[in-house]
Design a protein around this motif. Sequence first.
Motif: not given
Length: 343
Positions: A38, A40, A47-49, A66
């Motif tokens: 994972k 980021t 935010e997210g990745g 994302h």
Amino acid sequence: MDKEPLITDIIYSKIEKTFKNNDNKKLLLFSEESFEQKITVPPESGEGGFTLIRLLNSLGIMITDHKNGKIPIIARGDTHSTSFKFTFNLSQEPIYGTSNRLKKPFIAAPSNTYIVSPNVSFKLNIPPENHQRWLSIVISPSLLQEIVTSLKSDFPQELLFALENPENGYYLHISWTTPLIELAIEQILNCPYHGNLKRIYLEGKAIELIALRLGLLFDEIQNSFHSIPLSNSDIDKLHQIKKVLYNKINNPPSLRDVSKEFGLNLTKLKSGFRTLFGISIGEYIRNIRMEHARYLLEHQGFNVSQASYAVGYNNISHFIRAFKKRYGFCPGTYVKMKNNYRR
């Protein structure tokens, strides 16, 4: 067969000038030691990745999820890539992009799919508060050659050259999705297994997606579709049309009525819709009907007749045929499968 490096990259920036040719800090490398990684995005990029899943024999899956913040950013991708990518756009809104192998900007539209060789890179202009979702099958050139040995005679010459000369050749093919591709993607995103069984399951699904996408390429060689230029006004109108169709799936308006209401001639309406969203209007209506019907069957306890009428089918036989064409099995079979799975 030993594993080869599976390398790809996506680097975000607020200003294009901040990109550096040797910027490897945000390089996404599929680690041989880790089955699932994972990564980021930096806070300033939203935010997210990314989820990177390393499978067997130089094969991997990359899932992008994302959400951009309030400032537009640029995403540079595949500059360092050494692998082929079979990429599927799962986003809801189109964005503009450029490629080092295309002469003019292109629209990265929802439901677009891509075959991308090494030596092909992208820059995507991501507007504020935009949610980008992508899934890519990443595969080394040598493993792809091994898998498709018996199909090489069907390959376009450009793809065959890029496959056999990945350091010098290049290939980029843009198309749209199909119901079978969407189903395979959904099965990957909702894999019910864990550990080694998950790895085996996803490896099979990854190869299945490659096969489905190559099949789409071979079909299009015989029946090529050409996109048309769209103005900003055209794009706005087509988005409005898409919302109207979505909200009226039980009784969608005729294309002539839509054409008059939004001031687009029939040719631009039909071709423009497919250019922007990667799917014909008829296919879009059928797809959202089937997606809603499947939701009703799975989550609302509807039987086949109720679901059929709820999405605008008065003839149950037509509904069953459409459902089977999209998902590969009848709605009654789908209900039984779900009921058995819950036990």
